[in-house]
Design a protein around this motif. Structure first.
Motif, PDB file in Angstrom:
ATOM      1  N   LEU A   1      41.850  -4.679  59.534  1.00 12.76           N
ATOM      2  CA  LEU A   1      41.121  -3.875  58.552  1.00 12.76           C
ATOM      3  C   LEU A   1      41.322  -4.414  57.137  1.00 12.76           C
ATOM      4  CD1 LEU A   1      41.826  -0.257  59.879  1.00 12.76           C
ATOM      5  CD2 LEU A   1      39.792  -1.666  60.225  1.00 12.76           C
ATOM      6  N   ASP A   2      42.422  -5.091  56.926  1.00 11.75           N
ATOM      7  CA  ASP A   2      42.739  -5.637  55.607  1.00 11.75           C
ATOM      8  C   ASP A   2      41.965  -6.917  55.316  1.00 11.75           C
ATOM      9  OD1 ASP A   2      44.279  -5.459  53.188  1.00 11.75           O
ATOM     10  OD2 ASP A   2      45.427  -7.179  53.892  1.00 11.75           O
ATOM     11  N   SER A   3      41.213  -7.409  56.305  1.00 11.99           N
ATOM     12  CA  SER A   3      40.465  -8.645  56.098  1.00 11.99           C
ATOM     13  C   SER A   3      39.230  -8.441  55.234  1.00 11.99           C
ATOM     14  CB  SER A   3      40.040  -9.234  57.453  1.00 11.99           C
ATOM     15  OG  SER A   3      39.180  -8.325  58.134  1.00 11.99           O
ATOM     16  N   GLY A   4      38.910  -7.175  54.911  1.00  7.61           N
ATOM     17  CA  GLY A   4      37.799  -6.903  54.006  1.00  7.61           C
ATOM     18  C   GLY A   4      38.119  -7.356  52.594  1.00  7.61           C
ATOM     19  N   LYS A   5      37.097  -7.483  51.778  1.00  5.90           N
ATOM     20  CA  LYS A   5      37.286  -8.029  50.441  1.00  5.90           C
ATOM     21  C   LYS A   5      37.993  -7.054  49.516  1.00  5.90           C
ATOM     22  CE  LYS A   5      34.760 -10.231  46.654  1.00  5.90           C
ATOM     23  NZ  LYS A   5      33.431 -10.679  46.141  1.00  5.90           N
ATOM     24  N   HIS A   6      37.590  -5.794  49.542  1.00  3.28           N
ATOM     25  CA  HIS A   6      38.129  -4.831  48.579  1.00  3.28           C
ATOM     26  C   HIS A   6      38.960  -3.715  49.218  1.00  3.28           C
ATOM     27  CE1 HIS A   6      35.774  -6.723  45.463  1.00  3.28           C
ATOM     28  NE2 HIS A   6      34.657  -6.529  46.141  1.00  3.28           N
ATOM     29  N   ASN A   7      39.025  -3.653  50.549  1.00  4.86           N
ATOM     30  CA  ASN A   7      39.802  -2.615  51.226  1.00  4.86           C
ATOM     31  C   ASN A   7      39.436  -1.212  50.730  1.00  4.86           C
ATOM     32  OD1 ASN A   7      41.205  -4.635  52.646  1.00  4.86           O
ATOM     33  ND2 ASN A   7      42.731  -4.803  51.022  1.00  4.86           N
ATOM     34  N   ILE A   8      38.158  -0.940  50.681  1.00  2.98           N
ATOM     35  CA  ILE A   8      37.678   0.335  50.145  1.00  2.98           C
ATOM     36  C   ILE A   8      38.207   1.503  50.955  1.00  2.98           C
ATOM     37  CG2 ILE A   8      35.614   1.721  49.692  1.00  2.98           C
ATOM     38  CD1 ILE A   8      34.114  -0.875  49.170  1.00  2.98           C
TER      39      ILE A   8
END
Length: 550
Positions: A10-17
């Motif tokens: 899940l942390d692989s996203g750019k902004h961790n919204i």
């Protein structure tokens, strides 16, 4: 697969919204908890007061003699007695519990007594309610506690006696500490190991903001009943959290709630604009269709797309028994290592709280407006939090904790050697206050660090119970501090000597704790004693990616 694997995907996203939205939702819960703890400063404020006069004073010369007695003429002789006709109050406040229930003069101790009982409620809530979130889920216990507290919080505003006030506030406290601890644990369980420090320490800014906003409320609202309603209404806003607050992924995985885990992960991935292939969930599906087989009994390959390469993380995990044994608080004393960690952490929580409130009671009172003073006291904690956010990420947890505690202890001890003024008449009060504020800086940093270490050092299966019991000792410290200060009125230097010595000892004992920075959260008690699990990483060409950026 463990919770760290899921969080890493899940942390692989750019902004961790997803993570940061959840952080601010829980931060709001943390902030409004501060209001309930400190509202007594204004709700229990004692304005100027004097004895009320009787309606008929024609035959008697009757006039106040100080705040708690009157003098009148009787048979040609002046007689002094306690206020027989009640009290009259100044206009600093429209009403407080002191004015409504006449908690002045011989009853003035009852305001502080209500605070002591409140803190006892907090201590009991930490050990009685917090563990329920390990069994029934973080989110469920958190929300139910908020709503029950809201009902009793509104009830506080309508009580007509001191006893009813104390009882309802006791219930509010019983739930408030549990709410704060659960919210904090959920925040620590929300981020990967590498990114846990910033939010875990940053949540303390919400506490500082809570102090400053409460000062504003106190200035604008001078009726304690209206104040109580204002700080309670936000509890009911959390009804929206039924749909918008996710359950802890750590808890879902530890308790094998595969269906809800899969739903939560998919929702988080959508929010973070990443796509997770069904292959990532295949072991969850196997565990759900075959409950006798644990997910830890298989070798898991986590696919995370990074550029044009795919990292395959293989973990060799020990098989687990088919039957899951219930974990209790007694397991914290099961092996020498976890027992040592537990005892040291309990002592640290006790002495940090004791020193914090000891400094508060022993520091000379600031002159000026009480509302401004409270706002300043909230603002001065921010530099300590900023320091923690910078230091804890770069040097770990243990060394800063030791330094913060030694700094506080030394400043406590140094303060008692500073005279009121020099031989030439120079006032040294500012120097004394400076040392005390440096001590407060240290103990605030220690508070932030010990909260983070507690969430990292105890395993998921018993984390909330352990942190809850730790907070019980924290409350014991806050309850003990005023007794030490007021019990040593004839030995002015003794309280600071006690606080300083105990804090220095705590700093030395902290050296016995492990460094938790950069370590995955332990899931179960055996993880504390087991040697580190072997992790190998290989780089393979991109074939069937598990995660792709939208």
């Amino acid at each position: 697969m463990d919770s760290e694997d899921v969080l890493r995907v899940l942390d692989s996203g750019k902004h961790n919204i997803f993570q940061w939205l959840t952080f601010f939702k829980l931060g709001f819960v943390y902030l409004r908890g501060c209001w309930h703890v400190l509202a007594i400063i204004f709700m229990g404020a004692v304005p100027s007061h004097w004895c009320a006069r009787p309606e008929d004073t024609n035959s008697t010369h009757y006039y106040p003699d100080g705040e708690c007695s009157v003098t009148f003429e009787q048979g040609g002789t002046n007689v002094t007695e306690e206020c027989s006709y009640g009290y009259e109050y100044g206009k600093e406040f429209d009403s407080t519990i002191a004015t409504d229930f006449d908690l002045v003069c011989k009853n003035d101790y009852q305001v502080d007594l209500s605070t002591t009982i409140y803190m006892i409620g907090s201590a009991l809530g930490a050990i009685l309610i917090t563990p329920l979130s390990d069994k029934y889920g973080r989110k469920k216990v958190l929300l139910v506690s908020l709503w029950i507290q809201g009902v009793f919080g509104i009830g506080v505003a309508f009580v007509q006696s001191y006893i009813a006030f104390v009882i309802t506030r006791f219930v509010v406290a019983l739930l408030n500490m549990a709410i704060a601890l659960i919210a904090y644990v959920m925040i620590t369980e929300l981020f990967t190991t590498k990114k846990r420090t910033l939010p875990s320490v940053g949540v303390n800014f919400f506490w500082s903001w809570g102090i400053m906003t409460l000062a504003l409320f106190g200035y604008l609202i001078r009726d304690w009943r209206h104040m109580q309603i204002l700080i309670t209404v936000p509890n009911f806003i959390t009804v929206l959290y039924i749909w918008f607050l996710p359950e802890s992924i750590h808890w879902l995985l530890t308790n094998k709630r595969w269906k809800l885990l899969r739903k939560t992960v998919k929702s988080a991935a959508k929010t973070n604009s990443i796509t997770i292939s069904e292959d990532f969930f295949r072991h969850m599906n196997e565990a759900e269709t075959c409950p006798s087989r644990s997910i830890e009994q298989v070798e898991v390959d986590t696919f995370v797309k990074q550029g044009t390469e795919q990292h395959v993380e293989t973990k060799d995990v020990k098989p687990m028994d088919g039957q899951t044994k219930a974990v209790t608080i007694l397991d914290l004393f099961k092996t020498p290592k976890i027992r040592r960690y537990t005892i040291v952490m309990f002592y640290l929580w006790f002495v940090i709280s004791l020193a914090y409130f000891g400094i508060l009671f022993s520091t000379p009172t600031l002159h000026g407006n009480m509302f401004v003073n409270l706002a300043i006291s909230g603002a001065v904690e921010m530099p300590a939090c900023l320091t923690c956010m910078y230091v804890l990420e770069r040097t770990g947890r243990r060394k800063p904790l030791v330094c913060f505690m030694l700094l506080c202890g030394v400043m406590n001890i140094v303060t008692i050697f500073v005279p009121a003024e020099t031989a030439s008449g120079v006032n040294l009060q500012p120097l004394t206050i400076t040392f005390a504020m440096i001590g407060k800086f240290g103990i605030t940093g220690a508070y932030s660090t010990v909260y983070l270490m507690s969430a990292e050092i105890f395993p998921t299966s018993v984390r909330n119970q352990a942190v809850g019991l730790s907070s019980f000792f924290e409350n014991c410290g806050s309850i003990s501090a005023p007794f030490i200060v007021y019990g040593a009125k004839n030995l002015e230097r003794m309280p600071l000597v006690i606080f300083g010595a105990l804090t220095v000892l705590g700093g030395l004992l902290a050296l016995m704790l492990p460094e938790t920075h950069g370590q995955a959260l332990p899931e179960n008690i055996p993880d504390i004693d087991d040697t580190p699990r072997h992790v190998t990483k290989t780089t393979a060409p991109l074939s069937d990616p598990g995660v792709t950026r939208l």
